[in-house]
Motif scaffolding. Structure first.
Motif, PDB file in Angstrom:
ATOM      1  N   THR A   1     -11.574  15.975  91.072  1.00  0.00           N
ATOM      2  CA  THR A   1     -12.149  17.145  90.414  1.00  0.00           C
ATOM      3  C   THR A   1     -11.042  18.038  89.859  1.00  0.00           C
ATOM      4  O   THR A   1     -11.136  18.517  88.724  1.00  0.00           O
ATOM      5  N   LEU A   2      -9.985  18.249  90.642  1.00  0.00           N
ATOM      6  CA  LEU A   2      -8.860  19.054  90.167  1.00  0.00           C
ATOM      7  C   LEU A   2      -8.202  18.392  88.956  1.00  0.00           C
ATOM      8  O   LEU A   2      -7.891  19.059  87.964  1.00  0.00           O
ATOM      9  N   LEU A   3      -7.989  17.087  89.015  1.00  0.00           N
ATOM     10  CA  LEU A   3      -7.410  16.384  87.868  1.00  0.00           C
ATOM     11  C   LEU A   3      -8.252  16.606  86.611  1.00  0.00           C
ATOM     12  O   LEU A   3      -7.723  16.860  85.530  1.00  0.00           O
ATOM     13  N   ALA A   4      -9.568  16.503  86.748  1.00  0.00           N
ATOM     14  CA  ALA A   4     -10.457  16.712  85.597  1.00  0.00           C
ATOM     15  C   ALA A   4     -10.324  18.132  85.053  1.00  0.00           C
ATOM     16  O   ALA A   4     -10.282  18.335  83.836  1.00  0.00           O
ATOM     17  N   ARG A   5     -10.237  19.111  85.944  1.00  0.00           N
ATOM     18  CA  ARG A   5     -10.051  20.512  85.503  1.00  0.00           C
ATOM     19  C   ARG A   5      -8.738  20.678  84.737  1.00  0.00           C
ATOM     20  O   ARG A   5      -8.632  21.516  83.857  1.00  0.00           O
ATOM     21  N   LEU A   6      -7.749  19.866  85.099  1.00  0.00           N
ATOM     22  CA  LEU A   6      -6.442  19.933  84.435  1.00  0.00           C
ATOM     23  C   LEU A   6      -6.411  19.094  83.154  1.00  0.00           C
ATOM     24  O   LEU A   6      -5.376  19.006  82.497  1.00  0.00           O
ATOM     25  N   GLY A   7      -7.547  18.456  82.824  1.00  0.00           N
ATOM     26  CA  GLY A   7      -7.631  17.665  81.602  1.00  0.00           C
ATOM     27  C   GLY A   7      -7.256  16.208  81.762  1.00  0.00           C
ATOM     28  O   GLY A   7      -7.019  15.509  80.781  1.00  0.00           O
ATOM     29  N   HIS A   8      -7.233  15.723  82.993  1.00  0.00           N
ATOM     30  CA  HIS A   8      -6.855  14.331  83.271  1.00  0.00           C
ATOM     31  C   HIS A   8      -8.045  13.609  83.898  1.00  0.00           C
ATOM     32  O   HIS A   8      -8.324  13.791  85.089  1.00  0.00           O
ATOM     33  N   VAL A   9      -8.731  12.806  83.101  1.00  0.00           N
ATOM     34  CA  VAL A   9      -9.929  12.109  83.561  1.00  0.00           C
ATOM     35  C   VAL A   9      -9.687  10.604  83.555  1.00  0.00           C
ATOM     36  O   VAL A   9      -9.284  10.036  82.535  1.00  0.00           O
ATOM     37  N   GLY A  10      -9.937   9.987  84.676  1.00  0.00           N
ATOM     38  CA  GLY A  10      -9.789   8.543  84.775  1.00  0.00           C
ATOM     39  C   GLY A  10     -10.952   7.831  84.109  1.00  0.00           C
ATOM     40  O   GLY A  10     -12.099   8.256  84.241  1.00  0.00           O
ATOM     41  N   VAL A  11     -10.632   6.762  83.374  1.00  0.00           N
ATOM     42  CA  VAL A  11     -11.686   5.980  82.726  1.00  0.00           C
ATOM     43  C   VAL A  11     -11.619   4.503  83.118  1.00  0.00           C
ATOM     44  O   VAL A  11     -12.552   3.756  82.864  1.00  0.00           O
TER      45      VAL A  11
ATOM     46  N   ARG B   1      -4.952   1.068  94.432  1.00  0.00           N
ATOM     47  CA  ARG B   1      -5.837   1.486  93.343  1.00  0.00           C
ATOM     48  C   ARG B   1      -5.021   2.279  92.316  1.00  0.00           C
ATOM     49  O   ARG B   1      -4.352   3.243  92.654  1.00  0.00           O
ATOM     50  N   LEU B   2      -5.098   1.861  91.075  1.00  0.00           N
ATOM     51  CA  LEU B   2      -4.445   2.571  89.986  1.00  0.00           C
ATOM     52  C   LEU B   2      -5.517   3.114  89.064  1.00  0.00           C
ATOM     53  O   LEU B   2      -6.372   2.360  88.581  1.00  0.00           O
ATOM     54  N   THR B   3      -5.484   4.425  88.809  1.00  0.00           N
ATOM     55  CA  THR B   3      -6.436   5.074  87.910  1.00  0.00           C
ATOM     56  C   THR B   3      -5.719   5.419  86.613  1.00  0.00           C
ATOM     57  O   THR B   3      -4.652   6.047  86.631  1.00  0.00           O
ATOM     58  N   LEU B   4      -6.336   5.006  85.497  1.00  0.00           N
ATOM     59  CA  LEU B   4      -5.763   5.218  84.168  1.00  0.00           C
ATOM     60  C   LEU B   4      -6.688   6.085  83.321  1.00  0.00           C
ATOM     61  O   LEU B   4      -7.915   6.039  83.473  1.00  0.00           O
ATOM     62  N   ASP B   5      -6.103   6.853  82.390  1.00  0.00           N
ATOM     63  CA  ASP B   5      -6.901   7.688  81.493  1.00  0.00           C
ATOM     64  C   ASP B   5      -7.291   6.902  80.240  1.00  0.00           C
ATOM     65  O   ASP B   5      -6.996   5.705  80.124  1.00  0.00           O
ATOM     66  N   ALA B   6      -7.933   7.575  79.288  1.00  0.00           N
ATOM     67  CA  ALA B   6      -8.417   6.914  78.067  1.00  0.00           C
ATOM     68  C   ALA B   6      -7.286   6.325  77.235  1.00  0.00           C
ATOM     69  O   ALA B   6      -7.497   5.377  76.476  1.00  0.00           O
ATOM     70  N   GLY B   7      -6.081   6.848  77.365  1.00  0.00           N
ATOM     71  CA  GLY B   7      -4.922   6.320  76.652  1.00  0.00           C
ATOM     72  C   GLY B   7      -4.180   5.256  77.453  1.00  0.00           C
ATOM     73  O   GLY B   7      -3.064   4.895  77.108  1.00  0.00           O
ATOM     74  N   ASP B   8      -4.783   4.786  78.533  1.00  0.00           N
ATOM     75  CA  ASP B   8      -4.206   3.788  79.431  1.00  0.00           C
ATOM     76  C   ASP B   8      -2.950   4.296  80.142  1.00  0.00           C
ATOM     77  O   ASP B   8      -2.083   3.518  80.535  1.00  0.00           O
ATOM     78  N   ARG B   9      -2.856   5.615  80.326  1.00  0.00           N
ATOM     79  CA  ARG B   9      -1.738   6.220  81.053  1.00  0.00           C
ATOM     80  C   ARG B   9      -2.130   6.397  82.517  1.00  0.00           C
ATOM     81  O   ARG B   9      -3.235   6.853  82.815  1.00  0.00           O
ATOM     82  N   PRO B  10      -1.224   6.068  83.446  1.00  0.00           N
ATOM     83  CA  PRO B  10      -1.526   6.218  84.873  1.00  0.00           C
ATOM     84  C   PRO B  10      -1.684   7.685  85.275  1.00  0.00           C
ATOM     85  O   PRO B  10      -0.853   8.531  84.923  1.00  0.00           O
ATOM     86  N   LEU B  11      -2.762   7.975  85.991  1.00  0.00           N
ATOM     87  CA  LEU B  11      -3.004   9.317  86.525  1.00  0.00           C
ATOM     88  C   LEU B  11      -2.665   9.391  88.002  1.00  0.00           C
ATOM     89  O   LEU B  11      -2.133  10.386  88.468  1.00  0.00           O
TER      90      LEU B  11
ATOM     91  N   VAL C   1       4.824  13.657  88.292  1.00  0.00           N
ATOM     92  CA  VAL C   1       5.134  15.084  88.450  1.00  0.00           C
ATOM     93  C   VAL C   1       4.577  15.895  87.289  1.00  0.00           C
ATOM     94  O   VAL C   1       4.082  17.006  87.487  1.00  0.00           O
ATOM     95  N   HIS C   2       4.599  15.349  86.066  1.00  0.00           N
ATOM     96  CA  HIS C   2       4.116  16.135  84.927  1.00  0.00           C
ATOM     97  C   HIS C   2       2.609  16.422  85.035  1.00  0.00           C
ATOM     98  O   HIS C   2       2.115  17.347  84.392  1.00  0.00           O
ATOM     99  N   ILE C   3       1.900  15.684  85.868  1.00  0.00           N
ATOM    100  CA  ILE C   3       0.478  15.937  86.087  1.00  0.00           C
ATOM    101  C   ILE C   3       0.264  16.822  87.317  1.00  0.00           C
ATOM    102  O   ILE C   3      -0.510  17.776  87.275  1.00  0.00           O
ATOM    103  N   ALA C   4       0.943  16.529  88.417  1.00  0.00           N
ATOM    104  CA  ALA C   4       0.632  17.153  89.699  1.00  0.00           C
ATOM    105  C   ALA C   4       1.613  18.221  90.160  1.00  0.00           C
ATOM    106  O   ALA C   4       1.279  19.020  91.035  1.00  0.00           O
ATOM    107  N   GLY C   5       2.807  18.254  89.593  1.00  0.00           N
ATOM    108  CA  GLY C   5       3.793  19.239  90.024  1.00  0.00           C
ATOM    109  C   GLY C   5       3.271  20.657  89.853  1.00  0.00           C
ATOM    110  O   GLY C   5       2.686  20.984  88.833  1.00  0.00           O
ATOM    111  N   GLY C   6       3.436  21.484  90.884  1.00  0.00           N
ATOM    112  CA  GLY C   6       3.018  22.878  90.815  1.00  0.00           C
ATOM    113  C   GLY C   6       1.515  23.082  90.929  1.00  0.00           C
ATOM    114  O   GLY C   6       1.030  24.187  90.737  1.00  0.00           O
ATOM    115  N   THR C   7       0.760  22.029  91.271  1.00  0.00           N
ATOM    116  CA  THR C   7      -0.689  22.149  91.449  1.00  0.00           C
ATOM    117  C   THR C   7      -1.032  22.000  92.925  1.00  0.00           C
ATOM    118  O   THR C   7      -0.161  21.709  93.751  1.00  0.00           O
ATOM    119  N   GLY C   8      -2.296  22.130  93.237  1.00  0.00           N
ATOM    120  CA  GLY C   8      -2.766  21.938  94.600  1.00  0.00           C
ATOM    121  C   GLY C   8      -2.535  20.532  95.119  1.00  0.00           C
ATOM    122  O   GLY C   8      -2.555  20.310  96.330  1.00  0.00           O
TER     123      GLY C   8
END
Length: 175
Positions: free
Chosen positions: A102-112, A144-154, A82-89
């Motif tokens: 693409t929306l996640l990337a615009r919000l600063g959340h990029v999977g690596v 499929r689980l996508t994680l960011d550079a800090g190994d946090r699930p996106l 929710v802290h990533i997607a709540g209140g978004t498209g």
């Protein structure tokens, strides 16, 4: 044959691109998707384990029926904290220009990093109905689980598709 890589990167320029539609069109087919639900739901045991939230904690889901030439070929539920997607498209049934990644990337959340697990089994009654298949038709379940550079699930994707006619390809770079 399907490969996951095109679905993991933001669309250049964030345009209206639909990766699935483009992949199908390249093969002379018509690929579409219907968003049948979007919004907050309690995390199941499986989703809580993937996203690292407590079971029952609110997460955002986008439930889609993926179609090829007008026939259902895959069910995909994509979950987000929710802290990533709540209140978004992502919490709305409208299509997202450029797609969710693409929306996640615009919000600063990029999977690596991505982890995928594939299992096989028989479909549930709901899966039979949505995919228009019989009870003895094997299905593949891809998680499929996508994680960011800090190994946090996106995001966590739970996909179900009839096994016949499927070929999943994984290419890994070594070194």
């Amino acid at each position: 044959m399907s490969t996951s890589v095109p679905y993991l990167a933001p669309q250049p320029g964030g345009g209206p691109g639909d990766v699935w539609g483009e992949e199908a069109a390249a093969k002379g087919r018509r690929g579409t998707q219907r968003i049948v639900h979007a919004g907050e739901v309690p995390a199941s045991e499986e989703v809580s384990g993937l996203l690292g939230v407590a079971e029952g904690e609110a997460v955002v889901v986008r439930r889609r029926v993926i179609e090829l030439d007008g026939e259902p070929c895959e069910l995909t539920d994509t979950y987000y904290p929710v802290h990533i997607a709540g209140g978004t498209g992502l919490a709305d049934v409208a299509k997202i220009p450029g797609g969710a990644v693409t929306l996640l990337a615009r919000l600063g959340h990029v999977g690596v990093r991505v982890r995928e697990d594939v299992t096989a089994g028989l479909p549930s009654a709901a899966e039979q109905q949505a995919l228009r298949i019989g009870p003895d038709t094997p299905v593949l379940r891809l998680t499929r689980l996508t994680l960011d550079a800090g190994d946090r699930p996106l995001q966590a994707d739970l996909m179900t598709m009839p096994a016949h006619g499927q070929r999943l390809r994984y290419e890994l770079r070594i070194g």
